[in-house]
Design an enzyme around this catalytic site. Sequence first.
Site, short mmCIF file in Angstrom:
data_model
loop_
_atom_site.label_atom_id
_atom_site.label_comp_id
_atom_site.label_asym_id
_atom_site.label_seq_id
_atom_site.Cartn_x
_atom_site.Cartn_y
_atom_site.Cartn_z
N HIS A 54 0.85 -1.20 0.00
CA HIS A 54 0.00 0.00 0.00
C HIS A 54 0.88 1.24 0.00
O HIS A 54 2.10 1.14 0.07
CB HIS A 54 -1.00 -0.02 1.16
CG HIS A 54 -0.40 0.07 2.53
ND1 HIS A 54 0.43 -0.89 3.07
CD2 HIS A 54 -0.52 1.04 3.49
CE1 HIS A 54 0.78 -0.53 4.30
NE2 HIS A 54 0.23 0.63 4.57
N HIS A 56 1.39 3.93 1.99
CA HIS A 56 1.92 4.70 3.13
C HIS A 56 3.44 4.83 3.06
O HIS A 56 4.13 3.92 2.61
CB HIS A 56 1.49 4.06 4.46
CG HIS A 56 0.04 4.31 4.79
ND1 HIS A 56 -0.67 3.53 5.66
CD2 HIS A 56 -0.81 5.29 4.36
CE1 HIS A 56 -1.92 4.00 5.77
NE2 HIS A 56 -2.02 5.06 4.98
N ASP A 58 5.87 4.62 5.07
CA ASP A 58 6.74 3.63 5.69
C ASP A 58 6.72 2.29 4.93
O ASP A 58 7.24 1.28 5.43
CB ASP A 58 6.37 3.42 7.17
CG ASP A 58 4.96 2.93 7.37
OD1 ASP A 58 4.04 3.44 6.69
OD2 ASP A 58 4.76 2.03 8.21
N HIS A 59 6.15 2.30 3.73
CA HIS A 59 6.15 1.10 2.88
C HIS A 59 6.70 1.37 1.48
O HIS A 59 7.07 0.44 0.77
CB HIS A 59 4.72 0.52 2.78
CG HIS A 59 4.18 0.13 4.12
ND1 HIS A 59 4.11 -1.17 4.54
CD2 HIS A 59 3.75 0.89 5.17
CE1 HIS A 59 3.64 -1.20 5.79
NE2 HIS A 59 3.42 0.03 6.19
N HIS A 113 -7.36 -1.14 5.87
CA HIS A 113 -6.35 -0.20 6.36
C HIS A 113 -6.27 0.98 5.38
O HIS A 113 -6.30 2.15 5.80
CB HIS A 113 -5.01 -0.92 6.48
CG HIS A 113 -3.87 -0.07 6.91
ND1 HIS A 113 -3.77 0.51 8.15
CD2 HIS A 113 -2.74 0.31 6.25
CE1 HIS A 113 -2.65 1.21 8.24
NE2 HIS A 113 -2.01 1.10 7.10
N ASP A 137 0.07 -3.93 6.25
CA ASP A 137 -0.57 -3.47 7.49
C ASP A 137 -2.01 -3.96 7.59
O ASP A 137 -2.85 -3.33 8.24
CB ASP A 137 -0.57 -1.93 7.55
CG ASP A 137 0.82 -1.35 7.78
OD1 ASP A 137 1.77 -2.12 7.99
OD2 ASP A 137 0.94 -0.11 7.74
N HIS A 175 5.03 -4.71 10.58
CA HIS A 175 5.38 -4.02 11.83
C HIS A 175 5.57 -4.99 12.99
O HIS A 175 4.90 -6.02 13.06
CB HIS A 175 4.29 -3.01 12.24
CG HIS A 175 4.22 -1.81 11.35
ND1 HIS A 175 4.97 -0.68 11.57
CD2 HIS A 175 3.49 -1.57 10.25
CE1 HIS A 175 4.70 0.22 10.63
NE2 HIS A 175 3.81 -0.29 9.81
#
Length: 257
Positions: A54, A56, A58-59, A113, A137, A175
């Site tokens: 996805h 975001h 942090d990905h 999410h 996530d 995570h």
Amino acid sequence: MEIIQIPVLRDNYIFLLVDRPQQIAAVVDPAQAAPVLQHLDRLNLRLTAILNTHHHSDHIGGNHELQAHFPEVVIYGGAKDRGRIPGQQVFLEEGDQVQFVDRVAQVYFVPGHTYAHIAYYFPPSSPSEPGELFCGDTLFSGGCGRLFEGTPAQMVDSLGKLRALPDQTRVWCAHEYTLKNLQFALEVEAANPELQARFQEVRLARSQNQPTIPAWLGIEKQTNPFLRWDLPRLQAKVGKTDSVGTFTKLRGMKDLH
Ligand code: ZN
Ligand code: FE
């Protein structure tokens, strides 16, 4: 296919899929480029694919820099993430396949999410081997992702798809949230012996700074309340009688936890 887990940022994991004979690698959700480049350099590997779950940051944070180092890299993501994943070239839908050397991942559309989230599932290469699930996530060990763009009903449907995979599946979540997740899980299912055992195992691992990922899907089905919304005992605990109502209540309680 060898899988190397790289801890980055506060609690993220980047996963490198490695084929030593051909000296190539694919990366799942590169939050950052530098740690990936270090591993590739040390192992003398060429990056051929980026698999994003996805959009975001942090990905996908490492996409551009990795592409700059490996211009031929192919960048995959969900079809509905068009315009949100840097450098995306392949727009995947449920049922699509992504090949890495001799393994083929099946794509699952798992909104909740985010509205575009996908997961990659590599079925076992032989009956004695585990399957490998990269779920970003959506599913965490002992928990699930927060609902930023999706509805509880969507998330129940998405988690239901993942729950239907074999017990002998390694769950590579993005995570390290397991300990906190299980502290919450114990509040809603204190008498679950599998959950108690998993909590002890996770507490020990974290006290030694060891990862709790990958997790076994079979254990998750027994211990993760966000895969157990149809269990009458859990429904009674939160005062609901249906799956979506139970999930919604649990997710709300977890958000406040
Ligand atoms: Zn996210
Ligand atoms: Fe994340």
